[in-house]
Design an enzyme around this catalytic site. Structure first.
Site, PDB file in Angstrom:
ATOM      1  N   GLY A 168     -36.197 -42.077  25.600  1.00 48.09           N
ATOM      2  CA  GLY A 168     -36.527 -43.222  24.755  1.00 48.09           C
ATOM      3  C   GLY A 168     -35.854 -43.126  23.407  1.00 48.09           C
ATOM      4  N   ASN A 169     -36.269 -43.967  22.492  1.00 46.15           N
ATOM      5  CA  ASN A 169     -35.694 -43.932  21.146  1.00 46.15           C
ATOM      6  C   ASN A 169     -36.790 -44.237  20.126  1.00 46.15           C
ATOM      7  OD1 ASN A 169     -35.732 -46.919  20.600  1.00 46.15           O
ATOM      8  ND2 ASN A 169     -34.482 -46.866  22.453  1.00 46.15           N
ATOM      9  N   ARG A 170     -36.423 -44.189  18.847  1.00 47.86           N
ATOM     10  CA  ARG A 170     -37.435 -44.223  17.795  1.00 47.86           C
ATOM     11  C   ARG A 170     -37.669 -45.619  17.220  1.00 47.86           C
ATOM     12  NH1 ARG A 170     -35.232 -39.642  13.967  1.00 47.86           N
ATOM     13  NH2 ARG A 170     -37.022 -40.237  12.702  1.00 47.86           N
ATOM     14  N   SER A 171     -37.230 -46.650  17.906  1.00 47.76           N
ATOM     15  CA  SER A 171     -37.428 -47.990  17.341  1.00 47.76           C
ATOM     16  C   SER A 171     -38.922 -48.350  17.303  1.00 47.76           C
ATOM     17  CB  SER A 171     -36.684 -49.015  18.207  1.00 47.76           C
ATOM     18  OG  SER A 171     -36.981 -50.306  17.735  1.00 47.76           O
TER      19      SER A 171
END
Ligand code: CTP
Length: 411
Positions: free
Chosen positions: A219-222
């Site tokens: 995933g990512n940190r958005s």
């Protein structure tokens, strides 16, 4: 004192809160509280039916002002004209089907409808009713009429209605209606309050998650905050908004249809479907470029004495590029976001060309920048060669500028 005149005191914004006779009238108490606590001077104008649900003393106590209920009270002050004329904003919450009909037809049979006729400020209606009433052609036409005249009519929320049934028709949360009021007031005059009325827009927000096994993902940190700010500002400007929310935990903005997605593939499907009749699509979501080539249906276990197997990745489809290459209708605007760490402008221009979109919002990211925060700084590049710098400020301000640029290109 140095003898100079004292700095002019700015008057608090004057808001008229119209309340009509629906069970959701009790939620208007919370809206009233938010408005007064944030420094607005609120005059409550409940209809006779509203007073059957929530009594006059409640409105008076919460607003700290007399409550205006009758055209026949204090006639020497001409209340049926004065209240509307002096308002900076009129918000009707909840607005029943009956009130929408009377407002659409210009009736003036009580103080609230008189106020609506005399007001020259922005007007926000937050309808609440049963799904059948909301979907009835009479209500649809009344809502369309009000929107055409520049009113902001917030889409009702989906959920439990009075009684046991569930459907579209709930009054959105008071906090979300308050946000719409705040945004409409900040934009000021009637002419621009609902400048996106009649437009359909799609916004993606958050970050996709690509599962490795039932408990792990890439995933990512958005945080989704920029996408939510885009959706909320568009709705407050009258647009019909579909928000494609990828793994976010933010409250739903008022009047926005929220579609929840997890992976890039799910986001692609939802985006293509929603884009079919949209005037503009804004891809603010951080989409994973790669996903694990294989999904393990059981949890991947460590084995003592063995190195973990490498994770093979495959490319995800580029949704933005696909939307731009296959526009669902002529003139549809496609907007992308680019998060860059170095050579921000050069990389942004190259990405704009590569993706084929009309506008690209380029911001610089790093350990401390943008992710999760409430502020942003960006430059918006146009396929026409334009660039619009947006100074450091709230994500809402960037969202407003994006919609200004979209609108200029749509009209
Ligand atoms: N995007 C998309 N589908 C993808 C990847 C990205 O629609 N598979 C969209 C994002 O929503 C965003 C824009 O493309 O609007 C820019 O994404 P970014 O990841 O910065 O661009 P990339 O082309 O992946 O470039 P980079 O090589 O910098 O990762």
């Amino acid at each position: 004192m140095d003898g100079r005149p004292q700095a002019e005191q700015t008057e608090p914004p004057r808001v008229v809160l119209g309340v009509t006779g629906g069970i959701a009238a009790y939620k208007a108490c919370e809206l009233l509280r938010r408005l007064t606590e944030s420094g607005h001077q609120v005059t409550v104008v409940p209809t006779a039916a509203a007073l059957r649900f929530v009594g006059e003393p409640t409105w008076a106590a919460l607003s700290g002002r007399p409550v205006a209920t009758e055209v026949w009270e204090g006639v020497h002050q001409v209340p049926h004209v004065r209240i509307g004329q002096q308002a900076d904003l009129v918000v009707v919450a909840p607005a029943t089907a009956d009130l929408l009909a009377r407002a659409a037809h210009g009736l003036a049979d009580d103080l609230l409808t008189n106020t609506l006729l005399t007001a020259r400020c922005p007007v926000v209606f937050a309808p609440a009713m049963h799904t059948e009433m909301w979907e009835h052609p009479a209500t649809r036409e009344n809502v369309a009429t009000l929107r055409r005249r520049g009113a902001v009519v917030i889409e009702p929320a989906f959920g439990r209605l009075t009684g046991a049934d569930t459907g579209k028709g709930r009054l959105p949360d008071p906090g979300a209606i308050f946000d719409v009021c705040r945004r409409v007031l900040a934009r000021g005059d009637l002419a621009t309050a609902a400048d996106l009325a009649g437009r359909r827009v799609v916004v993606s927000a958050g970050g996709t998650r690509e599962p490795l096994d039932p408990v792990r993902f890439l995933g990512n940190r958005s945080s989704g905050k920029q996408g939510y700010a885009l959706a909320a500002t568009a709705a407050a400007r009258g647009a019909k908004v579909t928000l494609l929310a990828a793994n976010t935990e933010l409250p739903d903005p008022a009047g926005v249809d929220v579609v929840r997605v997890g992976t890039a593939e799910q986001l692609r499907e939802a985006a293509l479907r929603a884009a079919a009749d949209a005037d503009a699509v804004v891809m603010a979501a951080a989409v994973a470029d790669f996903r694990p080539a294989e999904y393990a249906t059981g949890k991947i276990k460590k084995v003592e004495g063995q190195q973990p197997a490498p994770v093979a990745l495959v490319r995800n489809p580029d949704i933005l590029a696909e939307l731009a290459a296959h526009r669902a209708k002529p003139g549809q605007l496609v907007v992308g976001f680019a998060a860059e760490t170095d050579d921000v402008l050069a990389n942004g221009r190259a990405k704009l060309a590569r993706k084929g979109c009309d506008l690209l919002v380029v911001n610089e990211v790093g350990e401390q920048k943008v992710f999760g925060g409430d502020t942003n700084e960006a430059v918006i590049l146009g396929a026409d060669g334009s660039d619009t710098p947006v100074p450091y400020g709230p994500k809402e301000a960037l969202a407003e500028t994006v919609w200004d640029l979209v609108l200029a290109r749509l009209t």
